[in-house]
Design an enzyme around this catalytic site. Sequence first.
Site, mmCIF file in Angstrom:
data_model
loop_
_atom_site.group_PDB
_atom_site.id
_atom_site.type_symbol
_atom_site.label_atom_id
_atom_site.label_comp_id
_atom_site.label_asym_id
_atom_site.label_seq_id
_atom_site.Cartn_x
_atom_site.Cartn_y
_atom_site.Cartn_z
ATOM 1 N N TYR A 51 74.050 30.748 -7.529
ATOM 2 C CA TYR A 51 74.842 29.532 -7.726
ATOM 3 C C TYR A 51 74.098 28.380 -7.065
ATOM 4 C CZ TYR A 51 78.235 33.456 -7.445
ATOM 5 O OH TYR A 51 78.881 34.662 -7.548
ATOM 6 N N ARG A 52 73.837 27.321 -7.833
ATOM 7 C CA ARG A 52 73.090 26.202 -7.264
ATOM 8 C C ARG A 52 73.858 25.557 -6.102
ATOM 9 N NH1 ARG A 52 75.004 22.988 -12.064
ATOM 10 N NH2 ARG A 52 76.642 21.659 -11.214
ATOM 11 N N ASP A 83 71.805 20.266 -16.456
ATOM 12 C CA ASP A 83 72.061 21.703 -16.464
ATOM 13 C C ASP A 83 71.301 22.440 -17.564
ATOM 14 O OD1 ASP A 83 73.404 24.010 -15.455
ATOM 15 O OD2 ASP A 83 75.098 22.712 -14.957
ATOM 16 N N GLY A 131 81.884 35.764 -9.100
ATOM 17 C CA GLY A 131 82.233 36.598 -7.949
ATOM 18 C C GLY A 131 82.561 35.804 -6.692
ATOM 19 N N GLU A 152 75.122 43.706 -6.320
ATOM 20 C CA GLU A 152 73.891 43.436 -7.069
ATOM 21 C C GLU A 152 72.646 43.991 -6.368
ATOM 22 O OE1 GLU A 152 76.467 41.360 -6.986
ATOM 23 O OE2 GLU A 152 76.752 40.595 -9.016
ATOM 24 N N TRP A 176 79.872 27.734 -7.200
ATOM 25 C CA TRP A 176 80.288 28.965 -7.886
ATOM 26 C C TRP A 176 81.426 28.613 -8.819
ATOM 27 C CZ3 TRP A 176 80.579 31.528 -2.486
ATOM 28 C CH2 TRP A 176 81.708 31.120 -1.796
ATOM 29 N N ASN A 204 79.096 40.611 -2.853
ATOM 30 C CA ASN A 204 78.684 40.042 -4.131
ATOM 31 C C ASN A 204 77.448 39.191 -3.910
ATOM 32 O OD1 ASN A 204 79.319 39.567 -7.069
ATOM 33 N ND2 ASN A 204 79.086 37.477 -6.339
HETATM 34 C C1 LIG Z 1 68.841 29.498 -12.693
HETATM 35 C C2 LIG Z 1 70.296 29.858 -12.744
HETATM 36 C C3 LIG Z 1 71.239 29.007 -12.173
HETATM 37 C C4 LIG Z 1 72.591 29.315 -12.199
HETATM 38 N N1 LIG Z 1 73.480 28.464 -11.620
HETATM 39 C C5 LIG Z 1 74.787 28.792 -11.572
HETATM 40 C C6 LIG Z 1 75.719 27.953 -10.892
HETATM 41 O O1 LIG Z 1 75.367 26.908 -10.348
HETATM 42 N N2 LIG Z 1 77.020 28.342 -10.864
HETATM 43 C C7 LIG Z 1 77.454 29.504 -11.449
HETATM 44 O O2 LIG Z 1 78.635 29.817 -11.361
HETATM 45 N N3 LIG Z 1 76.585 30.310 -12.124
HETATM 46 C C8 LIG Z 1 75.271 29.984 -12.185
HETATM 47 N N4 LIG Z 1 74.392 30.801 -12.827
HETATM 48 C C9 LIG Z 1 74.890 32.003 -13.521
HETATM 49 C C10 LIG Z 1 75.260 33.108 -12.535
HETATM 50 O O3 LIG Z 1 74.193 33.364 -11.667
HETATM 51 C C11 LIG Z 1 75.626 34.372 -13.290
HETATM 52 O O4 LIG Z 1 76.780 34.120 -14.049
HETATM 53 C C12 LIG Z 1 75.878 35.578 -12.391
HETATM 54 O O5 LIG Z 1 76.335 36.637 -13.166
HETATM 55 C C13 LIG Z 1 76.888 35.275 -11.320
HETATM 56 O O6 LIG Z 1 77.038 36.398 -10.502
HETATM 57 P P1 LIG Z 1 78.474 37.025 -10.259
HETATM 58 O O7 LIG Z 1 78.865 37.658 -11.562
HETATM 59 O O8 LIG Z 1 78.268 38.011 -9.165
HETATM 60 O O9 LIG Z 1 79.360 35.901 -9.871
HETATM 61 C C14 LIG Z 1 73.026 30.505 -12.816
HETATM 62 C C15 LIG Z 1 72.087 31.352 -13.387
HETATM 63 C C16 LIG Z 1 70.735 31.049 -13.354
HETATM 64 C C17 LIG Z 1 69.751 32.001 -13.968
HETATM 65 MN MN LIG Z 2 78.739 40.012 -9.050
#
Ligand SMILES: Cc1cc2nc3c(=O)[nH]c(=O)nc-3n(C[C@H](O)[C@H](O)[C@H](O)COP(=O)(O)O)c2cc1C
Ligand SMILES: [Mn+2]
Length: 489
Positions: free
Chosen positions: A179-180, A289, A198, A240, A193, A175
């Site tokens: 995630y910051r 945020d 994921g 991804e 996360w 995955n």
């Molecule tokens: C700039 C930016 C920062 C983000 N920060 C976070 C974060 O800190 N935690 C989080 O869970 N999702 C964050 N997201 C959203 C996730 O990247 C998004 O939900 C993504 O689908 C997660 O991937 P996954 O589905 O594989 O878990 C962020 C998105 C962007 C564009």
């Molecule tokens: Mn994913």
Amino acid sequence: MAYRDLRAFIDRLEAAGELVRITAPVSAHLEITEIVDRVCKGPAEHNKALLFERVKGYEIPVLINMFGSPRRMAWALGVEDLNELTERLSALIRPELPRTLGQALDRAGEMWGALRAVGLKPRIVHNAPVQEVILTDERATLSHLPILHCWPEDGGRYITLPTVISRDPETGIRNVGMYRLQVHDERTLGMHWQIHKGGAEHERKAREMGRDRIPVAVSLGGDPAVIWAGSAPLPPDVDEFLLAGWLRGKPVELVQCVTQPLEVPAHAEIVIEGYVDPEERRPEGPFGDHTGYYTPVDDYPVMHITAITHRRKPIYPATVVGRPPMEDYWMGKATERLFLPLMKLFLNEIVDINMPAEGVFHNLVLVSIRKRFPGHARKVINGLWGMGLMMLAKCIIIFDEHVNVQDVSEAMFHALNNVDWARDVIIQEGPVDALDHASYQFAFGGKIGIDATAKWPEEGYHRRWPKLIEMVEPIRKLVRERWEEYGIR
Ligand SMILES: Cc1cc2nc3c(=O)[nH]c(=O)nc-3n(C[C@H](O)[C@H](O)[C@H](O)COP(=O)(O)O)c2cc1C
Ligand SMILES: [Mn+2]
């Protein structure tokens, strides 16, 4: 169109006048945020990608706002206009959209299968620019990275544009998520996360399986399609990097990490390797945020760094989120455009979807549909609530197909006219975004679905639905032609 790496994209932006190099010394503490915020919200001609070449106290430059306009976002994904993403993905799913759920499921399966089959699986290489410099043990510290302190009341410094890589401890499927990460100290990061994502699922599984570590890698930089792909809400069993490969038309090249059993983009700028202990948690936050509010402190997992590798002269990519519109709005727009055909695969009555900036993605979803039967709007509302991260949508408004949902003013005009607030709404409780502060409980709260379509007798509406006012074309033409004559200036 594939960019080899971040530098290739920077070159393209610079050649097109879409990038400004800033040589004045600036601070990574708040100052960059204020500059970027003005650039994101100011006049379009100021909205450029910014390369800060002299960040006080650091040798590494900071690249920011590369995705911050529809044009740059489109270029990052190899198209000229974000709507081309919809067309490209539709073409992959064609010919006709399936009619039944069974077929739809097959087609979705086929679609991911197609991605795998077109040979765009990531490719392993053995020589990687990102490993030109390898720092392990006590040399693996964050001290040389110009990590931003974004907003005044942030709990510290955060890595804001990361590509976080982990593997499902059971299936081994990769995955990639954005995630910051908060800097706890020079060798430890907070891993944000959220529970619906994921990485968090991998962590839960690892805990259930009694594992004491999940390997993780954080890559910074690389082809912008690779960076963006981490933010794409793909189904949990789809890598991804496959999507990034399809967008680029070329496989993503990966290299084996030096201290963890993971692969990372070979052409990244910087990679941080480490592990998360599924039993460990530390307070993370506050963080200014993308909702425009500070997300309060909460317990989140921790990443322990085992190695840092980077190019000889790396560039550090970052973003600042805050009150919209900012760079992440355009990253979300790309997702909206790309996922429209996928949503149509399951709900083929959908004509268009808009998630406007004011709604920070999860707060407002405007949907136009081809209404064919009584209760159709409700069917779509419930369908969307059952689809991936759409489950977090707090307000879904359904319109008839003639409404242009991309025009929020037009959409609101129809919604406010067409809704009987006692009858045309569904109020429900369910999962809400981890960032939602209005819900009375964490990640669980109320949401509303609004039927703003014209109502039918079969829906209990027995008055006559009025017609929209429209002028006839001959008169429009007449006035158009005589306009000068009227002398209205
Ligand atoms: C700039 C930016 C920062 C983000 N920060 C976070 C974060 O800190 N935690 C989080 O869970 N999702 C964050 N997201 C959203 C996730 O990247 C998004 O939900 C993504 O689908 C997660 O991937 P996954 O589905 O594989 O878990 C962020 C998105 C962007 C564009
Ligand atoms: Mn994913």
